[in-house]
Design a protein around this motif. Sequence first.
Motif, PDB file in Angstrom:
ATOM      1  N   ALA A 191     -47.887 -42.995  -3.365  1.00 11.49           N
ATOM      2  CA  ALA A 191     -48.612 -44.224  -3.026  1.00 11.49           C
ATOM      3  C   ALA A 191     -47.658 -45.348  -2.644  1.00 11.49           C
ATOM      4  CB  ALA A 191     -49.490 -44.653  -4.196  1.00 11.49           C
ATOM      5  N   SER A 192     -46.595 -45.511  -3.406  1.00  9.15           N
ATOM      6  CA  SER A 192     -45.671 -46.624  -3.138  1.00  9.15           C
ATOM      7  C   SER A 192     -44.973 -46.455  -1.796  1.00  9.15           C
ATOM      8  CB  SER A 192     -44.635 -46.716  -4.263  1.00  9.15           C
ATOM      9  OG  SER A 192     -43.913 -45.494  -4.384  1.00  9.15           O
ATOM     10  N   ILE A 193     -44.669 -45.215  -1.406  1.00 13.04           N
ATOM     11  CA  ILE A 193     -43.977 -44.980  -0.143  1.00 13.04           C
ATOM     12  C   ILE A 193     -44.864 -45.363   1.034  1.00 13.04           C
ATOM     13  CG2 ILE A 193     -42.932 -43.205   1.308  1.00 13.04           C
ATOM     14  CD1 ILE A 193     -42.152 -41.721  -1.193  1.00 13.04           C
ATOM     15  N   THR A 194     -46.134 -45.035   0.940  1.00 13.15           N
ATOM     16  CA  THR A 194     -47.070 -45.340   2.019  1.00 13.15           C
ATOM     17  C   THR A 194     -47.420 -46.823   2.067  1.00 13.15           C
ATOM     18  OG1 THR A 194     -48.040 -43.160   1.661  1.00 13.15           O
ATOM     19  CG2 THR A 194     -49.282 -44.686   3.013  1.00 13.15           C
ATOM     20  N   ILE A 195     -47.750 -47.374   0.906  1.00 15.89           N
ATOM     21  CA  ILE A 195     -48.271 -48.735   0.853  1.00 15.89           C
ATOM     22  C   ILE A 195     -47.154 -49.765   0.986  1.00 15.89           C
ATOM     23  CG2 ILE A 195     -49.528 -50.367  -0.621  1.00 15.89           C
ATOM     24  CD1 ILE A 195     -51.023 -47.933  -1.764  1.00 15.89           C
TER      25      ILE A 195
ATOM     26  N   ALA B  28     -50.980 -48.709   6.838  1.00 13.62           N
ATOM     27  CA  ALA B  28     -50.941 -47.687   5.787  1.00 13.62           C
ATOM     28  C   ALA B  28     -51.466 -46.352   6.293  1.00 13.62           C
ATOM     29  CB  ALA B  28     -51.739 -48.149   4.568  1.00 13.62           C
ATOM     30  N   SER B  29     -52.534 -46.387   7.086  1.00 20.29           N
ATOM     31  CA  SER B  29     -53.087 -45.140   7.635  1.00 20.29           C
ATOM     32  C   SER B  29     -52.155 -44.554   8.689  1.00 20.29           C
ATOM     33  CB  SER B  29     -54.465 -45.409   8.251  1.00 20.29           C
ATOM     34  OG  SER B  29     -55.412 -45.691   7.258  1.00 20.29           O
ATOM     35  N   GLY B  30     -51.547 -45.416   9.508  1.00 19.42           N
ATOM     36  CA  GLY B  30     -50.598 -44.932  10.507  1.00 19.42           C
ATOM     37  C   GLY B  30     -49.398 -44.272   9.869  1.00 19.42           C
ATOM     38  N   VAL B  31     -48.864 -44.909   8.834  1.00 17.58           N
ATOM     39  CA  VAL B  31     -47.730 -44.333   8.112  1.00 17.58           C
ATOM     40  C   VAL B  31     -48.147 -43.044   7.419  1.00 17.58           C
ATOM     41  CG1 VAL B  31     -46.142 -44.702   6.186  1.00 17.58           C
ATOM     42  CG2 VAL B  31     -46.548 -46.543   7.815  1.00 17.58           C
ATOM     43  N   ALA B  32     -49.355 -43.028   6.851  1.00 18.13           N
ATOM     44  CA  ALA B  32     -49.828 -41.828   6.151  1.00 18.13           C
ATOM     45  C   ALA B  32     -49.917 -40.638   7.084  1.00 18.13           C
ATOM     46  CB  ALA B  32     -51.196 -42.101   5.515  1.00 18.13           C
ATOM     47  N   SER B  33     -50.369 -40.855   8.313  1.00 19.28           N
ATOM     48  CA  SER B  33     -50.513 -39.744   9.250  1.00 19.28           C
ATOM     49  C   SER B  33     -49.162 -39.140   9.605  1.00 19.28           C
ATOM     50  CB  SER B  33     -51.226 -40.218  10.521  1.00 19.28           C
ATOM     51  OG  SER B  33     -50.485 -41.227  11.173  1.00 19.28           O
ATOM     52  N   VAL B  34     -48.124 -39.978   9.696  1.00 17.66           N
ATOM     53  CA  VAL B  34     -46.773 -39.488   9.974  1.00 17.66           C
ATOM     54  C   VAL B  34     -46.176 -38.833   8.738  1.00 17.66           C
ATOM     55  CG1 VAL B  34     -44.424 -40.187  10.564  1.00 17.66           C
ATOM     56  CG2 VAL B  34     -46.344 -41.130  11.822  1.00 17.66           C
TER      57      VAL B  34
ATOM     58  N   SER C  97     -51.947 -53.811  -4.038  1.00 18.92           N
ATOM     59  CA  SER C  97     -51.416 -53.913  -5.398  1.00 18.92           C
ATOM     60  C   SER C  97     -52.157 -53.013  -6.380  1.00 18.92           C
ATOM     61  CB  SER C  97     -51.480 -55.375  -5.863  1.00 18.92           C
ATOM     62  OG  SER C  97     -51.022 -55.497  -7.185  1.00 18.92           O
ATOM     63  N   ARG C  98     -53.473 -53.068  -6.337  1.00 16.47           N
ATOM     64  CA  ARG C  98     -54.267 -52.302  -7.297  1.00 16.47           C
ATOM     65  C   ARG C  98     -54.038 -50.802  -7.157  1.00 16.47           C
ATOM     66  NH1 ARG C  98     -60.464 -53.756  -7.066  1.00 16.47           N
ATOM     67  NH2 ARG C  98     -59.519 -55.798  -7.447  1.00 16.47           N
ATOM     68  N   VAL C  99     -53.986 -50.319  -5.921  1.00 16.38           N
ATOM     69  CA  VAL C  99     -53.808 -48.878  -5.699  1.00 16.38           C
ATOM     70  C   VAL C  99     -52.412 -48.434  -6.128  1.00 16.38           C
ATOM     71  CG1 VAL C  99     -53.727 -47.083  -3.936  1.00 16.38           C
ATOM     72  CG2 VAL C  99     -55.514 -48.814  -3.850  1.00 16.38           C
ATOM     73  N   VAL C 100     -51.394 -49.228  -5.815  1.00 18.71           N
ATOM     74  CA  VAL C 100     -50.026 -48.882  -6.216  1.00 18.71           C
ATOM     75  C   VAL C 100     -49.913 -48.804  -7.736  1.00 18.71           C
ATOM     76  CG1 VAL C 100     -47.658 -49.756  -6.326  1.00 18.71           C
ATOM     77  CG2 VAL C 100     -48.855 -49.709  -4.152  1.00 18.71           C
ATOM     78  N   GLN C 101     -50.494 -49.773  -8.429  1.00 17.23           N
ATOM     79  CA  GLN C 101     -50.379 -49.803  -9.887  1.00 17.23           C
ATOM     80  C   GLN C 101     -51.025 -48.578 -10.527  1.00 17.23           C
ATOM     81  OE1 GLN C 101     -48.663 -51.808 -11.619  1.00 17.23           O
ATOM     82  NE2 GLN C 101     -48.331 -53.637 -10.392  1.00 17.23           N
TER      83      GLN C 101
ATOM     84  N   LEU D 150     -57.202 -45.937   0.809  1.00 19.32           N
ATOM     85  CA  LEU D 150     -57.762 -46.646  -0.344  1.00 19.32           C
ATOM     86  C   LEU D 150     -57.202 -48.054  -0.457  1.00 19.32           C
ATOM     87  CD1 LEU D 150     -57.886 -43.912  -3.150  1.00 19.32           C
ATOM     88  CD2 LEU D 150     -59.803 -44.948  -1.931  1.00 19.32           C
ATOM     89  N   SER D 151     -55.927 -48.226  -0.070  1.00 20.28           N
ATOM     90  CA  SER D 151     -55.332 -49.562  -0.120  1.00 20.28           C
ATOM     91  C   SER D 151     -55.964 -50.492   0.900  1.00 20.28           C
ATOM     92  CB  SER D 151     -53.812 -49.471   0.123  1.00 20.28           C
ATOM     93  OG  SER D 151     -53.522 -49.249   1.493  1.00 20.28           O
ATOM     94  N   GLU D 152     -56.585 -49.920   1.931  1.00 21.94           N
ATOM     95  CA  GLU D 152     -57.266 -50.728   2.937  1.00 21.94           C
ATOM     96  C   GLU D 152     -58.698 -51.066   2.510  1.00 21.94           C
ATOM     97  OE1 GLU D 152     -56.794 -48.266   6.357  1.00 21.94           O
ATOM     98  OE2 GLU D 152     -54.655 -48.714   6.551  1.00 21.94           O
ATOM     99  N   ILE D 153     -59.110 -50.528   1.374  1.00 21.62           N
ATOM    100  CA  ILE D 153     -60.426 -50.845   0.820  1.00 21.62           C
ATOM    101  C   ILE D 153     -60.287 -51.708  -0.430  1.00 21.62           C
ATOM    102  CG2 ILE D 153     -62.545 -49.901  -0.148  1.00 21.62           C
ATOM    103  CD1 ILE D 153     -62.016 -47.359   1.420  1.00 21.62           C
TER     104      ILE D 153
END
Length: 505
Positions: A170-174, A449-455, A131-135, A124-127
């Motif tokens: 969210a904050s950890i990934t983004i 963000a997607s790479g980190v999310a997969s791990v 900032s908006r997604v974290v908040q 979602l942060s890539e769309i």
Amino acid sequence: MSSGPSTNEFTKKEVPDSSELARKPSGEHERQERTLADETIQIVDWDGPDDPNNPKNWSSKRKWAATSIASLFTLLSPTTSSIISPATSHVVEEFGITNTTLAGMITSIFVLGFAVGPLLFGPLSEIYGRSRVVQWATMWFLIWNLVCGFAQTTTQLIIFRFFAGLGGSASITIGAAVIGDTFNPDQRGRATAIYALGPMVGPALGPVVGAWIATRTTWRWVFWSTSIFNVLIQIAGLVYLQETYAPVLLERKAKRLAKAMSSLDPEKASKRPIPRFQTPYESEDRSWQKILGKALTRPFILFAREPIIQLLGAYMSLMYGVFYLFITTMPGIFQNVYHESTGIGGLNFIALGSGMCFASFVNSRTMDKIYRYYKDRNGGVGEPEFRVPTMVPASIAFPLGILMSGWGAQHHVHWIVVDVGIFLVGTGIILAFQCIQTYIIDVFTLYAASGVASVFFLRALFGFCFPLFADEMYNSLGYGKGNTILSAAAIALGCPAPWILWFYV
């Protein structure tokens, strides 16, 4: 991502004169323009390699401001994940819990949210932007963490904790992606070393604070106090956390240009068609269904197709599982074996945090130097594999620390031996995590963000599961043999990893 039809399908058209673009924001005057059928498309990109609006060209102060706020966000939710651990006995007593697995789940269920959340918030942060997604995700975390303090049953507490963990993930990934957005590869190591300290020191800091809160007041204030801290960070984030994701920034720029063009004098506008502004990252089909579908499946595709993600994900998952196993079992070791009070026993988590801080301090000063050294030897070409040397000492310190802490507690030797082992565990974890995270950012920069999310998905599953069998394992095998098994797994998986990445990837 596709940037639309190939360039040979387009023809150059005249760029509007300066009078027509007088109302456009400064620095937005040079554009590529192309035509497909009757539609004019202008490609909106950065104004050259030194465009100050590009996050890679921000001032050092501005970059570190974004990194610092991201670090505060990533300190908050991991602290909350473990802060209840030393107070679990109070929750067990109040709710009458007799099942040890259920008691362990009170702490670890939060981490299960870390498994699910990144798969949603990273894409979602890539769309919609970092900032908006974290908040919004942090606001979700605040609501559910607050109501945890009002839980009246075990089921309520576990459900509320899961939803809080979902938002806190969210904050950890983004946060890692923010570093990839703003820092160049030869500067990224130090930034990652400082940022990654929050997600790991937080779980070590949480039990220290939680132990004294539970001793002085009630376990419910464990959640209310972190909610107050969350509000303060949320306010700071609203002021200082700027958007860093290039595709979103360029998309906003394109919208400003479209608005400026639509406000032109009607007579001038009628002489030539108003173009459609498009960024290089946009495809022809910009429907949200297609974008969201692609983004949500990307972490799974990366994990399925990339051996790098699979190897690093497995190693990181084992370490994270052991990390949360230590967090949930340490209070019992120091209260039952060394007969320390809840508050004093919680202070031993300082050893874990100290190991992480020490490793992060050393790594922040050496990671980029090592990268630049190998880059110079490689003819000035940087490679993600130049992050790998940091994993070598980590693969030694981590299993050694597990053995020291386990056999030290088994034979009731002085508590300092156990704390030294815990210190080494913290050192090994932070060295490996910082290396792996920076490596992934270097490899998948745009989709970091997607790479980190997969791990993180697999990592969080292990963090959730390990505490559930910890008590049964130690009751059956003892601390010494139990930790020997964990150490052997760490050696078998961790020691070959740096060499595989260096020589074969």
